[in-house]
Structure formats: structure tokens, C-alpha cells
Design an enzyme around this catalytic site. Structure first.
Site, PDB file in Angstrom:
ATOM      1  N   LYS A 124      -3.855   8.054   3.336  1.00 41.36           N
ATOM      2  CA  LYS A 124      -5.154   7.985   3.773  1.00 41.36           C
ATOM      3  C   LYS A 124      -5.306   8.165   5.364  1.00 41.36           C
ATOM      4  CE  LYS A 124      -7.437   6.241   0.536  1.00 41.36           C
ATOM      5  NZ  LYS A 124      -8.583   6.905  -0.220  1.00 41.36           N
TER       6      LYS A 124
ATOM      7  N   TYR B 273       0.850  -1.180   0.059  1.00 39.62           N
ATOM      8  CA  TYR B 273      -0.067   0.194  -0.093  1.00 39.62           C
ATOM      9  C   TYR B 273       0.902   1.156   0.010  1.00 39.62           C
ATOM     10  CZ  TYR B 273      -4.511   2.336   0.693  1.00 39.62           C
ATOM     11  OH  TYR B 273      -5.432   3.122   0.669  1.00 39.62           O
TER      12      TYR B 273
END
Length: 260
Positions: free
Chosen positions: A164, A157
Site C-alpha cells: 500500500k 497487516y
């Protein structure tokens, strides 16, 4: 029988790329509940994929919106103000990172790539909150999409994890700042779903398999489940919920070291 009724409500959905997008599921649920929608598309390349979907939900506005292009986001809100004079809810589902930064180590991420990812994926939501504030004089709901990688390390990720995390922190601060005007701000932390955005993550099939193995419900989630949650957050059913990150992930986030 009690049903969510959004008749007369006006909503903006940003981030539909195709029929697999989580934003598309949200738009369908908003419309099925009776809401009037404004739908955006990224650019001319994306338009042929999004326009038929906008027609399916009878979108009253269909507008280009690349948040990296100066003035485009402001133009969207200008059109909303001219046509409706108000906005009741907004669903933000855009995220982006350079391929080399998404696939490479965070350690090696360039300053420029990090800044671009933060501007498009996080600061765009802050900009929308500012523009929506003027149209939500009777309150409203702002919702964005996050992922578990904001909270814990998820292999591959990479740069999107810190981005995020910043988005979820922004949700809390925006909720604090806009609460006095009855504007609620929340995030949905969606479980792994096979979307166009997810396809950019390396070894995504392994992530799906790990979800099935580890999640309490022993399965992944589908876009419809995320869409229903988006509808709930836009409705009066969640009128006392703000500043939250709501997990729609089959319970994956609760598990720690699980031995079988």
C-alpha cells in the site's frame, strides 16, 4: 441547494466482491448522483454475488476482470471504448496477498508472493491509469483505496503495508504525469471497515476496538462514508485536488501517543 450531479458521466468500478465492499458503496453513490457505470467481477465464483448488485445500479457493462489473467483488463477497457468512447472516472479497489504472506512476517515473505501482491494490488492501478488515459481526453479522475498500514506499522497487516505504501507513491507519480491532461489521481485511506478483504487480517476485531478507543471521533467509519468520499473525488467538487491520500478514518491517523 447544491448537489453533486454526475449525469452523463461514465465510470468504471473495479473491486466489488459483495454488498459489504467499499467499492459497492462507491458504486451506489456514483449511480445515485446519475453516473453510468461499468462494473467488473473477479471470476465465475464471484459473479453470483456481484451480478445482482450491478443490476441494482443499472450497470451498462458487467464484465469479468481478473488483473492476473492476461488480456482481461485490456478487454474491459476495449468494451468501454466500444460502448462509450470515453471514460470520466475510475474507482480501483482490489488488493490481494497469499495467506501465508498476509499472516506471516514480512521478513519471511517469498519473492514470488511479494511480486504477486504488488502486481495485483498496486501495478494494476498503474495499468488502469495507462488504459484510462486514452479514454480521458477531456480529463478525468482515478481513485484507489489505501490504508493507514501504508504509513505506520499496523500489527498483522504485514506484506500489505509495503504494497500500500507503493500504491500511495504511485498515486503521486501518476498525478504528476497525468496532470497536464487534467486527469486527477488520488487515494482514499479508509479506516477499518468490516469487509471481505479485511476478514483476511488476523485479530481484525482488536483493530476495530483500538480504532474506537483512539480515533478522535471515538468510532469506526462505515462504507457509506467512504463511498461519499469516492463520489466527491470523482466529481468537479475536487477539480483542484490531485496526488493526495485522503483519510476517511474518524481521525485515527492524527493520533500519536495518547494517554488516558
Amino acid at each position: 441547494m447544491e448537489l453533486i450531479d454526475m449525469k452523463g458521466r461514465k465510470g468504471l468500478v473495479v473491486g466489488i466482491a459483495n454488498e459489504h465492499s467499499l467499492a459497492w458503496s462507491a458504486a451506489q453513490h456514483f449511480r445515485n448522483a446519475g453516473a453510468d457505470l461499468a462494473i467488473t467481477y473477479l471470476n465465475d465464483k464471484a459473479k453470483p454475488f456481484v451480478e445482482p448488485l450491478a443490476q441494482q445500479v443499472d450497470a451498462q457493462l458487467f464484465l469479468p476482470c481478473n488483473v492476473a489473467e492476461p488480456g482481461q483488463l485490456e478487454a474491459v477497457f476495449g468494451e468501454i471504448e466500444e460502448k462509450w468512447g470515453r471514460l470520466d472516472f475510475l474507482f480501483h479497489a482490489i488488493a490481494w496477498a497469499r495467506k501465508e504472506d498476509l499472516h506471516g512476517r514480512l521478513t519471511d515473505c517469498s519473492a514470488e508472493g511479494f511480486a504477486e501482491s504488488m502486481l495485483i494490488s498496486c501495478h494494476s492501478f498503474i495499468r488502469m491509469a495507462k488504459l484510462a488515459e486514452l479514454l480521458m481526453d477531456k480529463g478525468g479522475s482515478l481513485t484507489t483505496l489505501s490504508y493507514y498500514g501504508a504509513e505506520k506499522v499496523v500489527d498483522h497487516y504485514n506484506v500489505m503495508g509495503p504494497v500500500k505504501a507503493a500504491l500511495e507513491a504511485s498515486v503521486r507519480y501518476l498525478a504528476h504525469e497525468h496532470g497536464g491532461k487534467a486527469i486527477r489521481v488520488n487515494a482514499i485511506s479508509a479506516g477499518a471497515v468490516a469487509t471481505r478483504a479485511a476478514s483476511g487480517i488476523e485479530h481484525f476485531d482488536e483493530l476495530l476496538n483500538e480504532t474506537v478507543r483512539k480515533a478522535p471521533l471515538r468510532r469506526t467509519v462505515d462504507a457509506c462514508e467512504v463511498g461519499r468520499t469516492a463520489l466527491m473525488l470523482a466529481s468537479d467538487y475536487t477539480s483542484a485536488i490531485t496526488g493526495e491520500t485522503l483519510y476517511v478514518d474518524a481521525g485515527f491517523h492524527i493520533e500519536g501517543m495518547v494517554f488516558h
